[in-house]
Design a protein around this motif. Structure first.
Motif, PDB file in Angstrom:
ATOM      1  N   GLN A  38    -123.964 -38.381 -53.710  1.00  0.00           N
ATOM      2  CA  GLN A  38    -123.038 -37.249 -53.694  1.00  0.00           C
ATOM      3  C   GLN A  38    -123.731 -36.011 -53.147  1.00  0.00           C
ATOM      4  OE1 GLN A  38    -121.047 -36.549 -57.399  1.00  0.00           O
ATOM      5  NE2 GLN A  38    -120.203 -34.569 -56.765  1.00  0.00           N
ATOM      6  N   TYR A  39    -122.991 -35.248 -52.338  1.00  0.00           N
ATOM      7  CA  TYR A  39    -123.530 -34.023 -51.740  1.00  0.00           C
ATOM      8  C   TYR A  39    -123.462 -32.866 -52.737  1.00  0.00           C
ATOM      9  CZ  TYR A  39    -123.655 -29.799 -48.869  1.00  0.00           C
ATOM     10  OH  TYR A  39    -123.943 -28.561 -48.367  1.00  0.00           O
ATOM     11  N   TYR A  40    -124.549 -32.097 -52.792  1.00  0.00           N
ATOM     12  CA  TYR A  40    -124.601 -30.897 -53.630  1.00  0.00           C
ATOM     13  C   TYR A  40    -125.170 -29.750 -52.799  1.00  0.00           C
ATOM     14  CZ  TYR A  40    -124.117 -33.946 -57.740  1.00  0.00           C
ATOM     15  OH  TYR A  40    -123.666 -34.862 -58.655  1.00  0.00           O
ATOM     16  N   ASN A  41    -124.449 -28.636 -52.757  1.00  0.00           N
ATOM     17  CA  ASN A  41    -125.065 -27.418 -52.253  1.00  0.00           C
ATOM     18  C   ASN A  41    -125.758 -26.731 -53.439  1.00  0.00           C
ATOM     19  OD1 ASN A  41    -122.887 -26.427 -53.688  1.00  0.00           O
ATOM     20  ND2 ASN A  41    -122.307 -24.916 -52.160  1.00  0.00           N
ATOM     21  N   PRO A  42    -126.515 -25.661 -53.222  1.00  0.00           N
ATOM     22  CA  PRO A  42    -127.260 -25.058 -54.356  1.00  0.00           C
ATOM     23  C   PRO A  42    -126.382 -24.691 -55.546  1.00  0.00           C
ATOM     24  CG  PRO A  42    -128.079 -24.180 -52.284  1.00  0.00           C
ATOM     25  CD  PRO A  42    -126.902 -25.036 -51.940  1.00  0.00           C
ATOM     26  N   LEU A  43    -125.183 -24.149 -55.297  1.00  0.00           N
ATOM     27  CA  LEU A  43    -124.313 -23.753 -56.403  1.00  0.00           C
ATOM     28  C   LEU A  43    -123.775 -24.975 -57.142  1.00  0.00           C
ATOM     29  CD1 LEU A  43    -122.886 -21.521 -57.964  1.00  0.00           C
ATOM     30  CD2 LEU A  43    -121.038 -21.613 -56.281  1.00  0.00           C
ATOM     31  N   ARG A  70    -115.663 -25.014 -61.730  1.00  0.00           N
ATOM     32  CA  ARG A  70    -115.675 -24.685 -60.304  1.00  0.00           C
ATOM     33  C   ARG A  70    -115.593 -25.956 -59.473  1.00  0.00           C
ATOM     34  NH1 ARG A  70    -120.025 -19.790 -60.264  1.00  0.00           N
ATOM     35  NH2 ARG A  70    -121.398 -21.365 -61.126  1.00  0.00           N
ATOM     36  N   VAL A  71    -114.949 -25.836 -58.314  1.00  0.00           N
ATOM     37  CA  VAL A  71    -114.800 -26.972 -57.402  1.00  0.00           C
ATOM     38  C   VAL A  71    -116.091 -27.127 -56.600  1.00  0.00           C
ATOM     39  CG1 VAL A  71    -113.489 -27.936 -55.484  1.00  0.00           C
ATOM     40  CG2 VAL A  71    -112.323 -26.605 -57.252  1.00  0.00           C
ATOM     41  N   ALA A  72    -116.644 -28.328 -56.597  1.00  0.00           N
ATOM     42  CA  ALA A  72    -117.888 -28.576 -55.873  1.00  0.00           C
ATOM     43  C   ALA A  72    -117.648 -28.503 -54.372  1.00  0.00           C
ATOM     44  CB  ALA A  72    -118.455 -29.944 -56.247  1.00  0.00           C
ATOM     45  N   ALA A  73    -118.628 -27.962 -53.654  1.00  0.00           N
ATOM     46  CA  ALA A  73    -118.506 -27.781 -52.211  1.00  0.00           C
ATOM     47  C   ALA A  73    -118.591 -29.121 -51.496  1.00  0.00           C
ATOM     48  CB  ALA A  73    -119.588 -26.838 -51.699  1.00  0.00           C
ATOM     49  N   ALA A  74    -117.916 -29.198 -50.358  1.00  0.00           N
ATOM     50  CA  ALA A  74    -117.961 -30.390 -49.512  1.00  0.00           C
ATOM     51  C   ALA A  74    -118.991 -30.179 -48.413  1.00  0.00           C
ATOM     52  CB  ALA A  74    -116.590 -30.648 -48.907  1.00  0.00           C
ATOM     53  N   PRO A  75    -119.544 -31.240 -47.843  1.00  0.00           N
ATOM     54  CA  PRO A  75    -120.506 -31.078 -46.747  1.00  0.00           C
ATOM     55  C   PRO A  75    -119.844 -30.434 -45.536  1.00  0.00           C
ATOM     56  CG  PRO A  75    -119.916 -33.385 -47.019  1.00  0.00           C
ATOM     57  CD  PRO A  75    -119.349 -32.655 -48.190  1.00  0.00           C
ATOM     58  N   THR A  76    -120.563 -29.524 -44.899  1.00  0.00           N
ATOM     59  CA  THR A  76    -120.028 -28.807 -43.740  1.00  0.00           C
ATOM     60  C   THR A  76    -120.832 -29.070 -42.468  1.00  0.00           C
ATOM     61  OG1 THR A  76    -121.325 -26.860 -44.398  1.00  0.00           O
ATOM     62  CG2 THR A  76    -119.035 -26.965 -45.124  1.00  0.00           C
ATOM     63  N   ARG A  77    -122.125 -29.326 -42.592  1.00  0.00           N
ATOM     64  CA  ARG A  77    -122.938 -29.611 -41.418  1.00  0.00           C
ATOM     65  C   ARG A  77    -122.641 -31.008 -40.898  1.00  0.00           C
ATOM     66  NH1 ARG A  77    -128.022 -30.191 -41.987  1.00  0.00           N
ATOM     67  NH2 ARG A  77    -128.560 -29.475 -39.887  1.00  0.00           N
ATOM     68  N   ARG A  78    -122.736 -31.177 -39.593  1.00  0.00           N
ATOM     69  CA  ARG A  78    -122.373 -32.447 -38.968  1.00  0.00           C
ATOM     70  C   ARG A  78    -123.231 -33.590 -39.496  1.00  0.00           C
ATOM     71  NH1 ARG A  78    -123.942 -35.412 -34.418  1.00  0.00           N
ATOM     72  NH2 ARG A  78    -122.230 -36.560 -33.404  1.00  0.00           N
ATOM     73  N   ASN A  79    -124.532 -33.360 -39.646  1.00  0.00           N
ATOM     74  CA  ASN A  79    -125.422 -34.419 -40.127  1.00  0.00           C
ATOM     75  C   ASN A  79    -125.045 -34.853 -41.543  1.00  0.00           C
ATOM     76  OD1 ASN A  79    -126.795 -34.275 -37.724  1.00  0.00           O
ATOM     77  ND2 ASN A  79    -128.430 -32.963 -38.515  1.00  0.00           N
ATOM     78  N   ASP A  80    -124.698 -33.885 -42.386  1.00  0.00           N
ATOM     79  CA  ASP A  80    -124.315 -34.223 -43.761  1.00  0.00           C
ATOM     80  C   ASP A  80    -122.992 -34.968 -43.809  1.00  0.00           C
ATOM     81  OD1 ASP A  80    -126.592 -33.039 -44.786  1.00  0.00           O
ATOM     82  OD2 ASP A  80    -125.634 -31.084 -45.054  1.00  0.00           O
ATOM     83  N   ILE A  81    -122.052 -34.561 -42.966  1.00  0.00           N
ATOM     84  CA  ILE A  81    -120.752 -35.244 -42.938  1.00  0.00           C
ATOM     85  C   ILE A  81    -120.924 -36.699 -42.516  1.00  0.00           C
ATOM     86  CG2 ILE A  81    -118.523 -35.329 -41.769  1.00  0.00           C
ATOM     87  CD1 ILE A  81    -118.587 -32.293 -41.651  1.00  0.00           C
ATOM     88  N   LEU A  82    -121.713 -36.930 -41.473  1.00  0.00           N
ATOM     89  CA  LEU A  82    -121.935 -38.304 -41.004  1.00  0.00           C
ATOM     90  C   LEU A  82    -122.689 -39.130 -42.051  1.00  0.00           C
ATOM     91  CD1 LEU A  82    -122.891 -37.670 -37.264  1.00  0.00           C
ATOM     92  CD2 LEU A  82    -120.713 -38.476 -38.170  1.00  0.00           C
ATOM     93  N   TRP A  83    -123.612 -38.500 -42.786  1.00  0.00           N
ATOM     94  CA  TRP A  83    -124.414 -39.245 -43.761  1.00  0.00           C
ATOM     95  C   TRP A  83    -123.579 -39.638 -44.976  1.00  0.00           C
ATOM     96  CZ3 TRP A  83    -126.669 -40.176 -48.379  1.00  0.00           C
ATOM     97  CH2 TRP A  83    -127.857 -40.894 -48.375  1.00  0.00           C
ATOM     98  N   TYR A  84    -122.784 -38.705 -45.512  1.00  0.00           N
ATOM     99  CA  TYR A  84    -122.049 -38.967 -46.744  1.00  0.00           C
ATOM    100  C   TYR A  84    -120.718 -39.690 -46.510  1.00  0.00           C
ATOM    101  CZ  TYR A  84    -125.372 -36.143 -49.334  1.00  0.00           C
ATOM    102  OH  TYR A  84    -126.523 -35.667 -49.918  1.00  0.00           O
ATOM    103  N   THR A  85    -120.329 -39.900 -45.260  1.00  0.00           N
ATOM    104  CA  THR A  85    -119.150 -40.711 -44.980  1.00  0.00           C
ATOM    105  C   THR A  85    -119.530 -42.112 -44.504  1.00  0.00           C
ATOM    106  OG1 THR A  85    -119.083 -39.755 -42.740  1.00  0.00           O
ATOM    107  CG2 THR A  85    -117.680 -38.738 -44.425  1.00  0.00           C
ATOM    108  N   ASP A  86    -120.805 -42.457 -44.572  1.00  0.00           N
ATOM    109  CA  ASP A  86    -121.285 -43.778 -44.141  1.00  0.00           C
ATOM    110  C   ASP A  86    -121.552 -44.643 -45.372  1.00  0.00           C
ATOM    111  OD1 ASP A  86    -122.318 -45.939 -42.863  1.00  0.00           O
ATOM    112  OD2 ASP A  86    -123.906 -44.857 -41.798  1.00  0.00           O
ATOM    113  N   TRP A  87    -120.935 -45.812 -45.412  1.00  0.00           N
ATOM    114  CA  TRP A  87    -121.101 -46.711 -46.551  1.00  0.00           C
ATOM    115  C   TRP A  87    -122.506 -47.297 -46.612  1.00  0.00           C
ATOM    116  CZ3 TRP A  87    -119.944 -47.765 -51.166  1.00  0.00           C
ATOM    117  CH2 TRP A  87    -120.162 -49.023 -51.730  1.00  0.00           C
ATOM    118  N   LYS A  88    -123.209 -47.385 -45.478  1.00  0.00           N
ATOM    119  CA  LYS A  88    -124.581 -47.895 -45.498  1.00  0.00           C
ATOM    120  C   LYS A  88    -125.480 -47.025 -46.364  1.00  0.00           C
ATOM    121  CE  LYS A  88    -124.329 -49.992 -40.909  1.00  0.00           C
ATOM    122  NZ  LYS A  88    -124.899 -50.003 -39.532  1.00  0.00           N
TER     123      LYS A  88
END
Length: 249
Positions: free
Chosen positions: A168-173, A185-203
């Protein structure tokens, strides 16, 4: 004697308030003639850097005109602003904590960064927890854990033993809220391209991959929407139109 002093003492009022002796000093008036003792040069002496206006001190790193040491030393490399430091934890250490009863895990209550920190398995979460596969031969209990990152060997060892890993992705907050146990509070979603590709990959066992959304026992509706939105680019197609070269008349 003390009774006489008390009898002679008066009440404190605005009419008899005054500063304590020695607490106030006369203002130092400079440049008012030689008779004052601070006339002419105003106590600064003759010429020089300390006689000029300003604080009279050179800037930090000034070495009298010669090349300062900060310029003499060669520079190499750079500081990556996107660098992250993960708190590494190995499988054998987690199994030792489980054997001592300091950690427990289940599909409905997996181990998080908060559990690892409070149990003393890690001493600082830094930018997140990364699960490593060292000591996989000592892993005997089914392990259910939600780290920030996990190595391929750790994922293989945990799932072979009947456990589950979802990264699971976590920003500092969001990481701070996870450690403090805040859920308002609602947890932040990944915004950087590398993070989006990493956390949407089942591998990588990313929590926003389609397989993870279907298999995770505790999935919020927001995660389903994020997974659908972030994976929509795979079904999109773009037609590139070639611009015709037109010569001006």
């Amino acid at each position: 004697m003390s009774s006489v002093v008390r009898a002679g003492a008066s009440w404190v009022s605005l009419s008899n308030l005054r500063p304590a002796l020695g607490s106030l000093h006369a203002k130092k008036r400079v440049g008012r003639g030689q008779g004052s003792g601070y006339g002419g040069t105003s106590g600064r002496g003759h010429k020089g850097a300390k006689a000029r206006s300003g604080n009279g001190k050179p800037k930090a790193g000034f070495e009298g005109g010669q090349t300062p040491i900060t310029k003499r030393f060669p520079k190499k490399g750079f500081v990556n602003p996107n660098r992250k430091v993960y708190a590494a934890v190995n499988l054998d250490r987690i199994q030792h904590w489980i054997n001592q009863g300091r950690l427990t895990s289940s599909r409905d209550e997996p181990i998080t960064a908060k559990d690892l920190l409070l149990s003393g398995c890690v001493h600082n979460v830094h930018d997140g927890v990364k699960l490593l596969g060292d000591g996989a031969q000592f892993l005997k209990s089914p392990l259910h854990i939600v780290p920030s990152r996990a190595s391929k060997s750790a994922i293989k060892a945990v799932e072979a033993n009947g456990g589950s890993v979802f990264c699971q992705y976590y920003n500092p907050l969001a990481l701070r809220d996870c450690v403090k146990g805040r859920t308002d509070r609602v947890a932040a979603a990944p915004t950087r391209r590398n993070d989006i590709l990493w956390y949407t990959d089942w591998k990588n066992r990313g929590y926003l991959s389609q397989e993870a959304v279907e298999k995770m026992p505790l999935v919020s509706e927001r995660w389903k929407q994020l997974s659908k939105q972030l994976l929509s680019f795979k079904a999109q197609s773009f037609n590139k139109k070639t611009a015709e070269n037109t010569t001006p008349a």
